[in-house]
Design a protein around this motif. Structure first.
Motif, PDB file in Angstrom:
ATOM      1  N   SER A 131       4.685  23.180 -61.455  1.00 40.08           N
ATOM      2  CA  SER A 131       5.243  22.520 -60.272  1.00 40.08           C
ATOM      3  C   SER A 131       6.742  22.729 -60.134  1.00 40.08           C
ATOM      4  O   SER A 131       7.300  22.604 -59.046  1.00 40.08           O
ATOM      5  N   VAL A 233      -2.688  23.479 -52.373  1.00 40.47           N
ATOM      6  CA  VAL A 233      -1.915  24.684 -52.088  1.00 40.47           C
ATOM      7  C   VAL A 233      -2.463  25.866 -52.876  1.00 40.47           C
ATOM      8  O   VAL A 233      -3.176  25.707 -53.867  1.00 40.47           O
ATOM      9  N   SER A 352       2.448  16.155 -46.777  1.00 41.64           N
ATOM     10  CA  SER A 352       2.853  17.375 -47.488  1.00 41.64           C
ATOM     11  C   SER A 352       3.163  17.079 -48.954  1.00 41.64           C
ATOM     12  O   SER A 352       2.845  17.877 -49.839  1.00 41.64           O
ATOM     13  N   PHE A 356       1.198  18.394 -52.374  1.00 44.79           N
ATOM     14  CA  PHE A 356       1.890  18.997 -53.516  1.00 44.79           C
ATOM     15  C   PHE A 356       1.550  18.255 -54.800  1.00 44.79           C
ATOM     16  O   PHE A 356       1.259  18.876 -55.837  1.00 44.79           O
ATOM     17  N   SER A 359      -1.988  18.979 -55.932  1.00 44.71           N
ATOM     18  CA  SER A 359      -2.059  20.341 -56.472  1.00 44.71           C
ATOM     19  C   SER A 359      -1.451  20.398 -57.865  1.00 44.71           C
ATOM     20  O   SER A 359      -2.033  20.972 -58.788  1.00 44.71           O
ATOM     21  N   VAL A 367       0.057  26.313 -58.131  1.00 45.31           N
ATOM     22  CA  VAL A 367       1.346  25.937 -57.556  1.00 45.31           C
ATOM     23  C   VAL A 367       2.398  26.980 -57.909  1.00 45.31           C
ATOM     24  O   VAL A 367       2.494  27.423 -59.058  1.00 45.31           O
ATOM     25  N   GLU A 371       5.941  26.654 -53.161  1.00 45.78           N
ATOM     26  CA  GLU A 371       5.412  25.350 -52.759  1.00 45.78           C
ATOM     27  C   GLU A 371       6.395  24.243 -53.120  1.00 45.78           C
ATOM     28  O   GLU A 371       6.565  23.285 -52.368  1.00 45.78           O
ATOM     29  N   TYR A 372       7.056  24.393 -54.258  1.00 46.47           N
ATOM     30  CA  TYR A 372       8.067  23.429 -54.684  1.00 46.47           C
ATOM     31  C   TYR A 372       9.211  23.383 -53.676  1.00 46.47           C
ATOM     32  O   TYR A 372       9.725  22.311 -53.340  1.00 46.47           O
ATOM     33  N   VAL A 375       8.579  21.235 -50.153  1.00 42.51           N
ATOM     34  CA  VAL A 375       8.482  19.781 -50.028  1.00 42.51           C
ATOM     35  C   VAL A 375       9.796  19.090 -50.363  1.00 42.51           C
ATOM     36  O   VAL A 375      10.649  19.659 -51.039  1.00 42.51           O
ATOM     37  N   ASN A 388       8.307  15.562 -60.375  1.00 43.18           N
ATOM     38  CA  ASN A 388       7.438  16.354 -61.248  1.00 43.18           C
ATOM     39  C   ASN A 388       7.302  15.722 -62.632  1.00 43.18           C
ATOM     40  O   ASN A 388       6.259  15.845 -63.275  1.00 43.18           O
TER      41      ASN A 388
END
Length: 414
Positions: A131, A233, A352, A356, A359, A367, A371-372, A375, A388
């Motif tokens: 993540s 994701v 969203s 995340f 996921s 991930v 993707e990090y 968001v 995280n």
């Protein structure tokens, strides 16, 4: 983790203790258990680190050729590894009994608890690694690829390419991971502004009306149902690299939404019936000295950590936002806090971010850093890392709650 030195100190102290401190398991067992735990999420980064530690401790090279080459005692742990990683609610007393009553390869209950702590630690650490976009180094398959500036540079790179880094693996890596410096994040749907989020927290703190237990239960079920409809994701990796597949059995066994479980006899885990503070802490400390104290400090640090900031705003009480994230993560795993109004999650955690978090918690191997980046765009990098960390710790606590409740039931029955 260096953004949060208070947490980092607790994390390193705990990891050092479970891998190198006093405990019932041999050191080589500890690192091999870490390898198979990371294997469930195909985390090459952690697997490579733990392979090195395993060999430094005198582990047999042959074990790294696959599960069929390890002692039967270790092989028997694999079902618990698989279940805890993906569907911890399926763990039951028979899994513990299978380990402790198998003749010459039997485990002591203390060894089982030590192994469970290591498994939960590394499953959750996979969530953090992926993540945050921490993947393999440049020269490893599945790692980041720097973009070539021109065709000549691309040709030079290909000419000097490592033999073990095949074109197929390079292609796989480029498709699976964010290319460093390649391009900014793609446009995404608008996010709720931090100012709006702060106003919502203020409104919630001023509410005095209390919900009935029935209404609270309905709001939890609503969150469960909504989370089951979220599309995570990324894509499932098309192919598992050979050096990871050695440590994986039954790859098709993955997370299943708790709300869609097919087992009718599995009920929601209610924290009022079995909590970390009242039950789990004492159970783990009884069977594995001092680790409960270390884990508790780590959980509390991640949960309570705050600098009273939110993006560019200061003097902000973020406790409601933190609690919403923590409880949402555990709701994904079927755990309900009876005294919490799950309606706050919809007010404070937008879709969203829910996607995340789901996921990162349930499918971390999908991930990427891309993707990090998408968001919490108004938040500071350190604040996103903190989210995280809560995924890591809330997930680990959830796994331990299921496992330690099962151990407690085993001790009561036998």
């Amino acid at each position: 983790m260096g953004y949060h030195p208070l947490y980092l100190e607790q994390f390193l102290k705990t990891q050092d203790y479970i891998l190198r401190g006093d405990g019932p398991l041999p050191f080589v067992y500890r690192h091999f258990i870490a390898i198979i735990a990371a294997g469930r999420h195909q985390c090459s980064y952690l697997i490579a680190l733990q392979k090195q530690e395993f060999l430094l401790q005198g582990g047999e090279q042959n074990w790294l050729r696959g599960l069929e080459h390890v002692p039967e005692k270790l092989r028997k742990l694999y079902d618990i590894n698989k279940i805890l990683a993906h569907r911890p609610w399926l763990l039951n007393v028979s899994h513990i009994e299978k380990l402790t009553k198998c003749g010459k390869d039997s485990w002591s209950l203390a060894e089982v608890v030590h192994a469970i702590v290591i498994l939960a630690h590394f499953h959750s650490l996979c969530s953090f690694v992926f993540s945050c976009g921490v993947n393999q180094e440049l020269d490893q398959a599945g790692g980041y690829e720097y973009p070539c500036n021109n065709s000549q540079e691309a040709a030079d790179n290909k000419q000097h390419e490592s033999p073990r880094r095949t074109p197929a693996l390079v292609h796989q890596a480029q498709n699976r991971y964010e290319v460093v410096g390649a391009c900014p994040p793609s446009p995404t749907e608008p996010e709720v502004a931090i100012s709006t989020l702060m106003q919502r927290m203020k409104t919630l703190s001023e509410q005095t009306e209390e919900c009935t237990p029935v209404e609270l239960a309905k709001r939890f079920e609503n969150i469960e149902a909504q989370s089951a409809e979220l599309v995570v994701v990324g894509l499932e990796p098309a192919e598992t690299p050979a050096d990871i597949s050695y440590f994986i059995e039954d790859l098709s066994f993955q997370y299943q939404d708790f709300a869609k479980r097919v087992e009718n006899n599995i009920r929601t885990f209610r924290v009022q019936d079995y909590s970390w503070n009242d039950h789990g802490y004492s159970t783990v400390n009884r069977l594995y000295n001092d680790v409960g104290t270390l884990l508790d400090s780590k959980f509390q640090t991640a949960y309570n950590l705050t600098y009273y900031t939110m993006g560019g705003s200061t003097d902000v009480d973020t406790s409601r936002f933190r609690r919403a994230i923590w409880n949402y993560i555990q709701a994904l795993l079927g755990i309900r806090h009876d005294d919490y109004d799950y309606g706050e999650i919809n007010a404070l955690v937008e879709k969203s971010l829910k996607t995340f978090i789901k996921s990162a918690c349930c499918y971390p191997e999908r991930v990427t850093k891309k993707e990090y980046d998408k968001v919490m765009r108004e938040f500071q990098h350190s604040e996103k890392v903190h989210v995280n960390l809560m995924v890591l710790e809330s997930r680990m606590q959830a796994e331990l709650l299921y496992a330690l409740r099962t151990v407690s039931s085993y001790m009561t029955n036998f």
